[in-house]
Motif scaffolding. Structure first.
Motif, short mmCIF file in Angstrom:
data_model
loop_
_atom_site.label_atom_id
_atom_site.label_comp_id
_atom_site.label_asym_id
_atom_site.label_seq_id
_atom_site.Cartn_x
_atom_site.Cartn_y
_atom_site.Cartn_z
N GLY A 23 28.54 -53.50 -0.32
CA GLY A 23 27.23 -53.97 -0.79
C GLY A 23 26.49 -52.87 -1.53
O GLY A 23 25.29 -52.69 -1.35
N LEU A 28 19.50 -50.74 -0.91
CA LEU A 28 19.83 -49.54 -0.12
C LEU A 28 21.24 -49.02 -0.40
O LEU A 28 21.47 -47.79 -0.48
CB LEU A 28 19.68 -49.90 1.36
N HIS A 46 31.72 -51.42 -3.69
CA HIS A 46 32.04 -52.82 -3.39
C HIS A 46 30.83 -53.69 -3.72
O HIS A 46 29.68 -53.28 -3.47
CB HIS A 46 32.41 -53.01 -1.91
N ARG A 49 28.18 -60.43 -5.46
CA ARG A 49 27.73 -61.19 -6.63
C ARG A 49 27.15 -60.31 -7.73
O ARG A 49 26.99 -60.75 -8.85
CB ARG A 49 26.66 -62.20 -6.18
N ALA A 73 34.47 -58.47 -3.58
CA ALA A 73 35.07 -59.15 -2.41
C ALA A 73 33.98 -59.87 -1.64
O ALA A 73 32.88 -59.36 -1.47
CB ALA A 73 35.76 -58.15 -1.49
N ASP A 74 34.34 -61.06 -1.16
CA ASP A 74 33.48 -61.77 -0.21
C ASP A 74 33.87 -61.29 1.18
O ASP A 74 34.98 -61.58 1.65
CB ASP A 74 33.69 -63.29 -0.36
N ASN A 101 27.67 -51.20 4.79
CA ASN A 101 26.26 -51.44 4.47
C ASN A 101 25.95 -52.90 4.15
O ASN A 101 24.83 -53.35 4.38
CB ASN A 101 25.88 -50.55 3.27
N ALA A 102 26.93 -53.64 3.65
CA ALA A 102 26.67 -55.02 3.20
C ALA A 102 26.09 -55.86 4.33
O ALA A 102 26.41 -55.65 5.50
CB ALA A 102 27.96 -55.66 2.69
N ILE A 148 25.77 -49.36 9.05
CA ILE A 148 24.33 -49.50 8.89
C ILE A 148 23.87 -50.65 9.78
O ILE A 148 24.25 -51.81 9.57
CB ILE A 148 23.93 -49.73 7.41
N PRO A 192 18.14 -48.51 10.19
CA PRO A 192 16.85 -48.45 9.48
C PRO A 192 15.83 -49.40 10.08
O PRO A 192 16.17 -50.40 10.71
CB PRO A 192 17.21 -48.92 8.05
N LEU A 194 11.61 -50.33 8.66
CA LEU A 194 10.97 -50.81 7.43
C LEU A 194 11.30 -49.86 6.29
O LEU A 194 10.75 -48.76 6.23
CB LEU A 194 9.45 -50.80 7.61
N1 LIG Z 1 16.04 -53.24 3.75
C1 LIG Z 1 15.63 -52.71 4.89
O1 LIG Z 1 14.48 -52.24 5.00
C2 LIG Z 1 16.53 -52.73 6.07
C3 LIG Z 1 15.98 -52.72 7.36
C4 LIG Z 1 16.83 -52.73 8.45
C5 LIG Z 1 18.20 -52.72 8.25
N2 LIG Z 1 18.70 -52.73 6.99
C6 LIG Z 1 20.17 -52.73 6.82
O2 LIG Z 1 20.50 -51.82 5.78
C7 LIG Z 1 21.57 -52.35 4.98
C8 LIG Z 1 21.13 -52.46 3.53
O3 LIG Z 1 19.93 -53.21 3.47
P1 LIG Z 1 19.56 -54.07 2.16
O4 LIG Z 1 18.25 -54.70 2.45
O5 LIG Z 1 19.74 -53.22 0.97
O6 LIG Z 1 20.73 -55.16 2.23
P2 LIG Z 1 20.83 -56.58 1.50
O7 LIG Z 1 20.15 -56.48 0.20
O8 LIG Z 1 20.39 -57.66 2.45
O9 LIG Z 1 22.42 -56.74 1.33
C9 LIG Z 1 23.21 -55.74 0.72
C10 LIG Z 1 24.36 -56.37 -0.04
O10 LIG Z 1 25.23 -57.06 0.84
C11 LIG Z 1 26.08 -57.82 0.00
N3 LIG Z 1 26.58 -59.03 0.66
C12 LIG Z 1 25.88 -60.04 1.22
N4 LIG Z 1 26.73 -61.02 1.64
C13 LIG Z 1 27.99 -60.60 1.32
C14 LIG Z 1 29.28 -61.16 1.47
N5 LIG Z 1 29.50 -62.38 2.01
N6 LIG Z 1 30.33 -60.44 1.02
C15 LIG Z 1 30.14 -59.24 0.45
N7 LIG Z 1 28.95 -58.65 0.28
C16 LIG Z 1 27.88 -59.34 0.71
C17 LIG Z 1 25.26 -58.21 -1.25
O11 LIG Z 1 26.02 -57.79 -2.38
P3 LIG Z 1 25.85 -58.45 -3.87
O12 LIG Z 1 24.45 -58.14 -4.29
O13 LIG Z 1 26.89 -57.77 -4.68
O14 LIG Z 1 26.11 -59.93 -3.72
C18 LIG Z 1 23.96 -57.42 -1.06
O15 LIG Z 1 23.48 -56.82 -2.24
C19 LIG Z 1 21.94 -53.70 5.60
O16 LIG Z 1 23.03 -53.54 6.46
C20 LIG Z 1 20.69 -54.09 6.37
O17 LIG Z 1 20.97 -54.92 7.47
C21 LIG Z 1 17.91 -52.75 5.90
#
Ligand SMILES: NC(=O)c1ccc[n+]([C@@H]2O[C@H](COP(=O)([O-])OP(=O)(O)OC[C@H]3O[C@@H](n4cnc5c(N)ncnc54)[C@H](OP(=O)(O)O)[C@@H]3O)[C@@H](O)[C@H]2O)c1
Length: 256
Positions: A23, A28, A46, A49, A73-74, A101-102, A148, A192, A194
């Motif tokens: 992801g 992130l 990786h 979409r 990859a899905d 991370n995805a 993550i 993480p 917020l």
């Molecule tokens: N954002 C925050 O403040 C926060 C807070 C707590 C925890 N986290 C954790 O930190 C990590 C990154 O956060 P984020 O908010 O940047 O994540 P996100 O935008 O929700 O997801 C990251 C990427 O995961 C990929 N993904 C989703 N479904 C998938 C699938 N079926 N197969 C393959 N890839 C898939 C997508 O890739 P594509 O765009 O290429 O489709 C997406 O861009 C995550 O693990 C999240 O749980 C984040």
């Protein structure tokens, strides 16, 4: 414009290593992937979409002087995850670092959750990391894996129950893999709080929730990146979680 790896002269521990970041095309994941490249690592980006963002990130990395590959990859499909691992190892000649991370963050509660949503969450957050970790371990070389998580693994997110259950399982898997894959591979996690607002929301979303943690603020992607880099530099830490959440995970001990 910087066109060279920043710490090549100091030959840091990431120099010439190869990392898979899942992801990684945006949000992130792209911050983590770019930081690894800036420290001299070659990176498998990786994506699912976000093909154009992945290609753009790869161009940025090549300008830094490292190698970058984009692989689609899905992660909900085990066969595609196996192919991602095999293609990454074949293209790079060997993978040293895996950042799981995805993430898939559907809205559901205990009242409307379905087996299918739970299954997809478990496939993306648990089975895919396990398949990739096994592939890394089978190479019989030293390595690092970072999962993550989410600070809410210690709490309860009633609006994202399938996601919550899957992240809690990934938390447990981190400890299990740390024992199973030792001594060659170290496995840790970063949880993480917020950091980035959901897609479609601005920083006011984060500001509104800032008071839910003791430090009364929200973090930046760099805060997560620093925790990841720290763990990747360590030689004697495994099975740990670093909470990058302004103390959110202690909320109940502090206030109840
Ligand atoms: N954002 C925050 O403040 C926060 C807070 C707590 C925890 N986290 C954790 O930190 C990590 C990154 O956060 P984020 O908010 O940047 O994540 P996100 O935008 O929700 O997801 C990251 C990427 O995961 C990929 N993904 C989703 N479904 C998938 C699938 N079926 N197969 C393959 N890839 C898939 C997508 O890739 P594509 O765009 O290429 O489709 C997406 O861009 C995550 O693990 C999240 O749980 C984040």
């Amino acid at each position: 414009m910087s066109t060279v790896v920043q710490d090549r002269s100091s030959a840091g521990p990431l120099l010439a290593k190869t990392a898979i970041v899942t992801g990684a095309a945006r949000r992130l994941g792209s911050h983590i992937a770019l930081a690894l490249a800036r420290h001299g690592a070659n990176v498998v980006i990786h994506y699912h979409r976000s093909a154009s963002q992945a290609a753009q990130l790869a161009r940025q990395m090549t300008q830094l002087g490292v190698r970058a590959w984009t692989i689609q990859a899905d992660l909900a499909d085990a066969a595609q995850v196996e192919a991602l691992a095999a293609r990454s190892i074949e293209a790079s000649g060997g993978v040293d670092i895996l950042i799981n991370n995805a993430s898939f963050w559907p809205e559901d509660t205990i009242w409307d959750m379905t087996a299918q949503t739970l299954q997809t969450c478990m496939d993306v957050h648990v089975m895919a990391p396990v398949i990739l970790a096994r592939a890394l371990a089978r190479q019989q070389r030293e390595g690092h894996i970072i999962n993550i998580l989410d600070t809410r693994v210690t709490d309860y997110d009633h609006k994202h129950i399938s996601y919550h259950l899957a992240k809690r399982t990934l938390h447990t898997i981190t400890r299990i893999l740390a024992l199973e894959l030792a001594p060659r591979v170290a496995i840790n996690a970063v949880a993480p709080g917020l950091i980035l607002p959901p897609d479609g929301y601005g920083t006011e979303y984060l500001a509104r929730l800032a008071s839910t943690n003791p430090m009364n603020r929200y973090g930046q992607p760099e805060d997560v990146v620093e925790a990841v880099l720290f763990l990747l530099r360590s030689r004697f830490i495994t099975g740990q979680v670093i909470y990058v959440d302004g103390g959110f995970h202690m909320r109940h001990q502090l206030y109840v």
